[in-house]
Design a protein around this motif. Sequence first.
Motif, PDB file in Angstrom:
ATOM      1  N   LEU A 129       2.415  14.351   6.265  1.00 56.44           N
ATOM      2  CA  LEU A 129       2.409  13.613   7.274  1.00 56.44           C
ATOM      3  C   LEU A 129       1.420  12.625   7.993  1.00 56.44           C
ATOM      4  N   GLY A 130       0.332  13.110   7.319  1.00 60.05           N
ATOM      5  CA  GLY A 130      -1.004  12.308   7.803  1.00 60.05           C
ATOM      6  C   GLY A 130      -1.766  13.429   9.156  1.00 60.05           C
ATOM      7  N   ASN A 131      -1.533  14.624   9.009  1.00 56.96           N
ATOM      8  CA  ASN A 131      -2.185  15.735   9.291  1.00 56.96           C
ATOM      9  C   ASN A 131      -2.485  16.815   8.978  1.00 56.96           C
ATOM     10  N   GLU A 132      -3.800  17.425   9.219  1.00 57.73           N
ATOM     11  CA  GLU A 132      -4.784  17.914   8.580  1.00 57.73           C
ATOM     12  C   GLU A 132      -4.218  19.213   9.017  1.00 57.73           C
ATOM     13  N   LEU A 133      -3.584  20.127   8.183  1.00 56.89           N
ATOM     14  CA  LEU A 133      -2.832  21.464   8.976  1.00 56.89           C
ATOM     15  C   LEU A 133      -3.936  22.371   9.213  1.00 56.89           C
ATOM     16  N   SER A 134      -4.875  22.436   8.893  1.00 53.44           N
ATOM     17  CA  SER A 134      -5.466  23.736   8.995  1.00 53.44           C
ATOM     18  C   SER A 134      -6.598  23.726  10.524  1.00 53.44           C
ATOM     19  N   LYS A 135      -6.435  21.894  11.531  1.00 50.76           N
ATOM     20  CA  LYS A 135      -6.246  21.960  12.499  1.00 50.76           C
ATOM     21  C   LYS A 135      -5.232  22.262  13.727  1.00 50.76           C
ATOM     22  N   LEU A 136      -4.336  22.795  13.334  1.00 51.80           N
ATOM     23  CA  LEU A 136      -3.474  22.415  14.135  1.00 51.80           C
ATOM     24  C   LEU A 136      -2.868  24.011  14.290  1.00 51.80           C
ATOM     25  N   ASP A 137      -2.547  24.591  15.549  1.00 53.92           N
ATOM     26  CA  ASP A 137      -2.209  25.456  16.216  1.00 53.92           C
ATOM     27  C   ASP A 137      -0.647  25.707  15.781  1.00 53.92           C
TER      28      ASP A 137
ATOM     29  N   SER B 251       6.464  28.876  -5.214  1.00 55.01           N
ATOM     30  CA  SER B 251       7.188  29.596  -4.222  1.00 55.01           C
ATOM     31  C   SER B 251       5.862  29.382  -2.836  1.00 55.01           C
ATOM     32  N   THR B 252       5.191  29.943  -3.836  1.00 56.03           N
ATOM     33  CA  THR B 252       3.873  29.172  -2.493  1.00 56.03           C
ATOM     34  C   THR B 252       3.135  28.854  -2.413  1.00 56.03           C
ATOM     35  N   LEU B 253       2.875  27.915  -3.510  1.00 52.73           N
ATOM     36  CA  LEU B 253       2.219  26.145  -3.541  1.00 52.73           C
ATOM     37  C   LEU B 253       3.433  26.216  -2.183  1.00 52.73           C
ATOM     38  N   MET B 254       4.597  25.744  -2.095  1.00 50.33           N
ATOM     39  CA  MET B 254       5.813  24.961  -1.499  1.00 50.33           C
ATOM     40  C   MET B 254       4.917  25.310   0.319  1.00 50.33           C
ATOM     41  N   THR B 255       5.044  26.528   0.460  1.00 51.24           N
ATOM     42  CA  THR B 255       5.005  27.187   1.430  1.00 51.24           C
ATOM     43  C   THR B 255       3.593  26.418   2.369  1.00 51.24           C
ATOM     44  N   LEU B 256       2.484  26.882   1.651  1.00 52.39           N
ATOM     45  CA  LEU B 256       1.274  26.156   1.249  1.00 52.39           C
ATOM     46  C   LEU B 256       1.550  24.676   2.052  1.00 52.39           C
ATOM     47  N   LEU B 257       2.328  23.709   1.097  1.00 55.01           N
ATOM     48  CA  LEU B 257       2.661  22.337   1.574  1.00 55.01           C
ATOM     49  C   LEU B 257       3.491  22.286   2.593  1.00 55.01           C
ATOM     50  N   ALA B 258       4.104  22.464   3.156  1.00 54.56           N
ATOM     51  CA  ALA B 258       4.977  23.110   4.098  1.00 54.56           C
ATOM     52  C   ALA B 258       4.746  23.722   5.092  1.00 54.56           C
TER      53      ALA B 258
ATOM     54  N   MET C 288       0.904  -1.210  -0.390  1.00 54.23           N
ATOM     55  CA  MET C 288       0.268  -0.524  -0.426  1.00 54.23           C
ATOM     56  C   MET C 288       0.921   0.881   0.462  1.00 54.23           C
ATOM     57  N   GLN C 289       0.748   2.191  -0.830  1.00 50.86           N
ATOM     58  CA  GLN C 289       0.923   3.886  -0.585  1.00 50.86           C
ATOM     59  C   GLN C 289       1.003   4.744   0.257  1.00 50.86           C
ATOM     60  N   THR C 290       1.557   5.615   0.907  1.00 54.87           N
ATOM     61  CA  THR C 290       1.021   6.046   1.180  1.00 54.87           C
ATOM     62  C   THR C 290       1.347   7.590   1.317  1.00 54.87           C
ATOM     63  N   SER C 291       0.240   8.539   0.970  1.00 57.73           N
ATOM     64  CA  SER C 291       0.889  10.052   0.349  1.00 57.73           C
ATOM     65  C   SER C 291       1.027  10.299   2.041  1.00 57.73           C
ATOM     66  N   VAL C 292       2.761  11.306   2.039  1.00 62.58           N
ATOM     67  CA  VAL C 292       2.172  12.047   2.622  1.00 62.58           C
ATOM     68  C   VAL C 292       2.068  13.971   2.819  1.00 62.58           C
ATOM     69  N   ILE C 293       2.295  13.807   1.283  1.00 63.94           N
ATOM     70  CA  ILE C 293       1.186  15.281   1.364  1.00 63.94           C
ATOM     71  C   ILE C 293      -0.102  14.751   0.210  1.00 63.94           C
ATOM     72  N   LYS C 294      -0.922  15.949   0.906  1.00 67.77           N
ATOM     73  CA  LYS C 294      -1.963  15.731   0.129  1.00 67.77           C
ATOM     74  C   LYS C 294      -2.545  17.765   0.129  1.00 67.77           C
ATOM     75  N   ALA C 295      -3.603  17.432  -0.609  1.00 64.78           N
ATOM     76  CA  ALA C 295      -3.448  19.030  -0.833  1.00 64.78           C
ATOM     77  C   ALA C 295      -5.003  19.117  -1.929  1.00 64.78           C
ATOM     78  N   THR C 296      -5.598  19.454  -0.664  1.00 66.63           N
ATOM     79  CA  THR C 296      -6.925  19.809  -2.010  1.00 66.63           C
ATOM     80  C   THR C 296      -7.908  20.608  -2.297  1.00 66.63           C
ATOM     81  N   SER C 297      -7.797  21.327  -2.736  1.00 64.46           N
ATOM     82  CA  SER C 297      -8.942  22.605  -3.332  1.00 64.46           C
ATOM     83  C   SER C 297      -8.123  23.360  -2.656  1.00 64.46           C
ATOM     84  N   LEU C 298      -7.013  23.994  -3.027  1.00 72.36           N
ATOM     85  CA  LEU C 298      -6.231  24.819  -2.701  1.00 72.36           C
ATOM     86  C   LEU C 298      -6.419  25.892  -2.635  1.00 72.36           C
TER      87      LEU C 298
END
Length: 224
Positions: free
Chosen positions: A69-77, A49-56, A1-11
């Motif tokens: 890495l399995g964390n939904e960034l918008s839910k984190l402080d 660069s804009t995309l990269m700063t969002l992904l990171a 099974m492949q695991t996605s480490v980065i997933k962007a949805t409708s950014l």
Amino acid sequence: MQTSVIKATSLFKTVSTNQEKLTILKGINLEIEAGESVAIVGTSGAGKSTLMTLLAGLDTPTEGDVMLLGNELSKLDDEARAKIRSESVGFVFQSFLLIPSLSALDNVTLPCLLKGESENVERAKQLLDSVGLGHRLHHSPAQLSGGEQQRVALARAFMIEPKILFADEPTGNLDQKTASKVIELLFELNKKHGTTLVLVTHDMSLASKCDRTLTIHAGQVEEQ
Ligand SMILES: Nc1ncnc2c1ncn2[C@@H]1O[C@H](COP(=O)(O)OP(=O)(O)OP(=O)(O)O)[C@@H](O)[C@H]1O
Ligand SMILES: [Mg+2]
């Protein structure tokens, strides 16, 4: 099974200037698997660069979400996002972000301290040597050329063997010989440690070495 480490949805990313609102990214969807190497290409000003700063997780999207890495960034402080970055993510950005008061060597060992590990000075020296800076260990950033500062930033990013390495134009300021050395190091990290590489580049020979190339055009991503 492949695991996605980065997933962007409708950014979406919209910024405001004095005159207008500018939407730089218009609904980006992408998924990057663990261990993949991905080149992000596109014309100057396309939004790479804009995309990269969002992904990171260094900036937040206007709409949409990023799973890192399995964390939904918008839910984190900010603090929780910073923790993920210091533990698992390496960066090399267009502005090198070295600490001006620290020597090259101390800049490279810094991620260990941030991670709460003892600093591995020998490894830092080896890394600086491998980017051709064995003779500049004790120079401060102001005493280094632009390309040298960039190489210190690379050595620093390699220091913690990150799960994901984001690099914005990692070879942009380098001569051909140094650039190929840096590319070799990037892919060594990828092969040996399974580090996922996300590289923004104008260098088509670097892009061609990656598993995939994503082109940013008109605020959207096109896969080749
Ligand atoms: N905070 C901001 N406010 C206003 N405009 C911005 C802001 N950040 C970026 N831009 C604009 O958005 C566009 C995309 O910028 P970005 O830095 O992502 O481009 P890029 O693809 O990395 O370009 P380059 O290859 O030249 O580095 C540019 O036209 C830039 O002027
Ligand atoms: Mg850029």
